[in-house]
Design a protein around this motif. Structure first.
Motif, PDB file in Angstrom:
ATOM      1  N   CYS A  69       8.968  -8.099  -4.338  1.00  0.00           N
ATOM      2  CA  CYS A  69       9.286  -7.010  -5.254  1.00  0.00           C
ATOM      3  C   CYS A  69      10.393  -7.415  -6.230  1.00  0.00           C
ATOM      4  N   CYS A  90      11.211  -1.376   1.888  1.00  0.00           N
ATOM      5  CA  CYS A  90      10.827  -2.362   0.869  1.00  0.00           C
ATOM      6  C   CYS A  90      11.397  -3.731   1.235  1.00  0.00           C
ATOM      7  N   CYS A 135       8.074   0.513  -6.121  1.00  0.00           N
ATOM      8  CA  CYS A 135       8.426  -0.904  -6.234  1.00  0.00           C
ATOM      9  C   CYS A 135       7.152  -1.636  -6.622  1.00  0.00           C
ATOM     10  N   HIS A 137       8.257  -5.862   2.181  1.00  0.00           N
ATOM     11  CA  HIS A 137       7.813  -6.532   0.946  1.00  0.00           C
ATOM     12  C   HIS A 137       8.633  -7.776   0.629  1.00  0.00           C
TER      13      HIS A 137
HETATM   14 ZN   LIG Z   1       8.736  -3.136  -2.357  1.00  0.00          ZN
END
Ligand SMILES: [Zn+2]
Length: 677
Positions: free
Chosen positions: A92, A84, A304, A88
């Protein structure tokens, strides 16, 4: 009976929205597992349901649901956090997106390395815990033990045992390489009244501010652990021996093969069946959390803003892949919050989803939803008055139950302070029919594939006839309620007047005029509404007990009881006392304990009308009653009430809501000064 939105929205047929989707209802082969109820959830609700509509890893690849019999591997959790972070980034995060609901953060955090409380400071990265307290008494922070808990290793020296779920959360946070943990019972001194209220008010922002939230959804009580029947192990520290078959743990998860996509759907379904999911406070804890590690069904999942994963999935190639995660938009509350326009369609669904949940203290209904109201309020003009947006007040007063609802009565120590007015959904527990707010969101033109469908603006309108004022006490200062939606709806008929810069006018292939605003060029509107150039920093949340206005009342005989065609409630006809003709109807709010009455008093809330409309029978309970005009139907929205209080303080309380045909009402209604409580 299907809900209205299932009928009007073809995209609700499957979560993927297409007949060819592997999850389409008709496309299921007999050996595939049933995926209800998540599978049948309307698309409009999906942003608020766990796991779904997010990127999963290789959706059509197969995963074996057989879980690792040695236990839950903490290395998998660390990998999720790493992926993540890497793929991301800050998308997030609530705070980085500038979307944090309030600036108030936690006052204290648990330092899991030193096993003590520390005062929190801005910029501290922390993990939050969402769990159910349960009835078992156990230790918490008080003003008396606060100074002790601030000492190193104080959590190791506590004489009262710490609930198991909290012990395991502390160990897990340390194993994940994090230092700070926020848990309500320790990070808010439980006997510090004013400070406790400030922290409860900031609950949305505390969860939004957490980098990660651990959800203990396995059990209904804090005295039970995080992991269910399984243990945990850390592959980085070596693998435990495989268990013999007699030692193997029992798992609820079936040992079968599923595609990754179905696995996530199954995960959503099992989470939605947990007791944790049924609690009122956990609603905003879940919605506000940026990254979630969820323990339920003897297994663990990740969610997430951009992805959902399950421990049974093999994510080993994920970091090397070229899956375009970075092009995805955030979904759910994050996206809604970033919307510069007031989304009453989604707000109605949030209320509906939240209000069916259980609260130990019914008077917490406002506090446990406060973070959401604060956030949504940023794009509405005016205040939010006991859960009803002032901007759409007349339409919002027309909320109706979907299933019978029960009146909320306060139970806690400070019940005198409770604000649970009968005229707001907050005064009742149960499932609100979100279509009952359809006249509030009539500005939203259905955009194909985005939750609504239909070709023309609905002819169903609500028109203000009562000038409403609110007050906190009966004799307290009365403030005018300004329902600004009334004037904007008029713009449908005056297409030359644009109230604000940034709007552009279009015409569809049926010749209907619609609008788009530069801040959200993908969204179509039937008429312009106020758009916030920048979100309001904070709107006012008002807890009003009373609303007042010059209204009219009338008495009708109660006729036949019938099943509402547009809800799961019963309804009754209202019959004119003069000539026994059909006058209107009431949808009954209560389930079992409705007293059978012969006559009833009703009070006027507003007027309305509906032209001949093919959706009429889906929206209007009375559509097929003999005597109901089905074209050019003009009516008043009326509240069936019971009166309480001494002369001079007479207050009417909602019993049921319905409509009376206009000429029938005008023939008998007399003016009154109405106070609703
Ligand atoms: Zn994420």
């Amino acid at each position: 009976m299907p809900r209205l939105w299932n009928e009007v929205d073809p995209s609700t047929q499957s979560i993927q929205g297409g007949e060819n989707s592997p999850n389409a209802v008709q496309g299921q082969s007999s050996e595939e597992p049933e995926l209800e109820p998540v599978h049948l959830l309307p698309r409009s609700l999906i942003p608020f349901t766990p796991y779904v509509e997010k990127e999963t890893w290789l959706p059509t690849a197969w995963a074996n649901m057989k879980l690792d019999s040695r236990g839950i591997n903490i290395s998998i959790l660390r990998k999720w956090m790493m992926v993540c972070t890497k793929l991301h980034g800050h998308r997030c995060d609530w705070e980085r997106a500038g979307a944090g609901p309030e600036t108030t953060g936690p006052k204290f955090l648990i330092d899991v390395d030193n096993m003590k409380l520390v005062p929190s400071e801005p910029g501290f990265r922390y993990v939050a815990l969402s769990y159910i307290w349960g009835a078992v008494p156990s230790c918490c922070t008080t003003l008396e033990n606060l100074s002790t808990l601030l000492e190193k290793d104080s959590f190791r020296r506590l004489t009262i045992p710490i609930p198991q779920v909290i012990c395991e959360a502390m160990e897990l946070v340390q194993a994940l390489g994090e230092k700070f943990l926020w848990i309500d019972r320790f990070c808010i001194p439980q006997d510090d009244g004013p400070e406790k209220q400030l922290q409860l008010n900031a609950m949305g922002s505390i969860y939004a501010g957490a980098w990660l939230t651990i959800f203990a959804a396995q059990n209904a009580d804090a005295s039970q652990g995080l992991y269910g029947t399984r243990k945990v192990f850390d592959a980085a520290k070596g693998f435990p021996p495989r268990l013999t078959s007699t030692q193997k743990v029992k798992s609820n998860a079936a040992k079968e093969w599923l595609t990754n996509e179905k696995l996530i759907l199954r995960n959503a379904r099992t989470l939605m069946c947990t007791q944790w999911f049924s609690r009122g406070w956990t609603f905003q804890e879940h919605l506000f959390s940026s990254r979630r590690i969820l323990f339920h069904d003897d297994s663990v999942g990740w969610e997430c803003q951009l992805a959902s994963w399950h421990e049974a999935q093999d994510l080993s190639d994920l970091l090397d892949s070229d899956i375009p995660f970075l092009e995805n938009e955030p979904v759910g509350l994050h996206k809604m919050v970033l919307s510069p326009w007031p989304d009453m369609f989604r707000y109605a669904r949030l209320v509906s989803l939240y209000n069916r949940r259980a609260l130990t203290y019914p008077e917490d209904v406002s506090d446990a939803f406060r973070g959401i109201l604060l956030l949504l309020g940023r794009s509405y003009t005016g205040a939010i008055i006991s859960g009803l947006p002032e901007m759409f007040f007349n339409s919002a007063l027309l909320w109706q139950p979907w299933f019978p609802m029960m009146r909320r009565h306060p139970k806690g120590q400070s019940k005198e302070d409770a604000v649970l007015p009968s005229w707001s959904w907050m005064g009742w527990s149960g499932d609100m029919g979100s279509e009952s707010w359809a006249t509030a969101y009539s500005y939203m033109r259905p955009t194909p594939g985005r939750g609504l469908s239909g070709g023309n603006i609905s002819s169903w309108r609500t028109v203000s006839t009562v000038e409403w004022y609110y007050s906190e006490t009966f004799e307290g200062k009365r403030e005018r309620i300004v329902d600004s939606s009334q004037e904007y709806r008029e713009l449908v008929n005056k297409p030359s007047e644009l109230p604000q810069k940034g709007w552009a006018r279009y015409r569809d292939n049926r010749g209907n005029i619609f609008y788009r605003h530069q801040t959200d060029p993908l969204k179509d509107f039937w008429y312009p509404i106020p758009i916030m150039a920048a979100p309001q920093s904070s709107n006012s949340l008002i807890n009003a007990r009373f609303i007042h206005g010059k209204s009219r009342s009338a008495v009708f005989n109660i006729g036949q009881q019938f099943s509402s065609q547009s809800s799961n409630c019963d309804a009754v006809d209202l019959i004119s006392e003069q000539d026994n003709g059909w006058a209107g109807f009431l949808r009954l709010s209560l389930g079992r304990d409705n007293q059978r009455r012969v006559r009833t008093e009703t009070c006027e809330l507003s007027a309305g009308h509906l032209e001949a409309d093919t959706n009429g029978k889906l929206i209007f309970d009375e559509w097929e009653r003999p005597g109901c005009p089905r074209g050019g139907y003009e009516f008043y929205n009326v509240l069936c009430v019971k009166w309480r209080g001494p002369p001079g303080f007479r207050t009417a309380f909602r019993r049921a809501l319905g409509r009376v045909e206009k000429s029938r009402w005008d023939a008998v209604a007399t003016e009154i000064d109405l106070t609703l409580g």
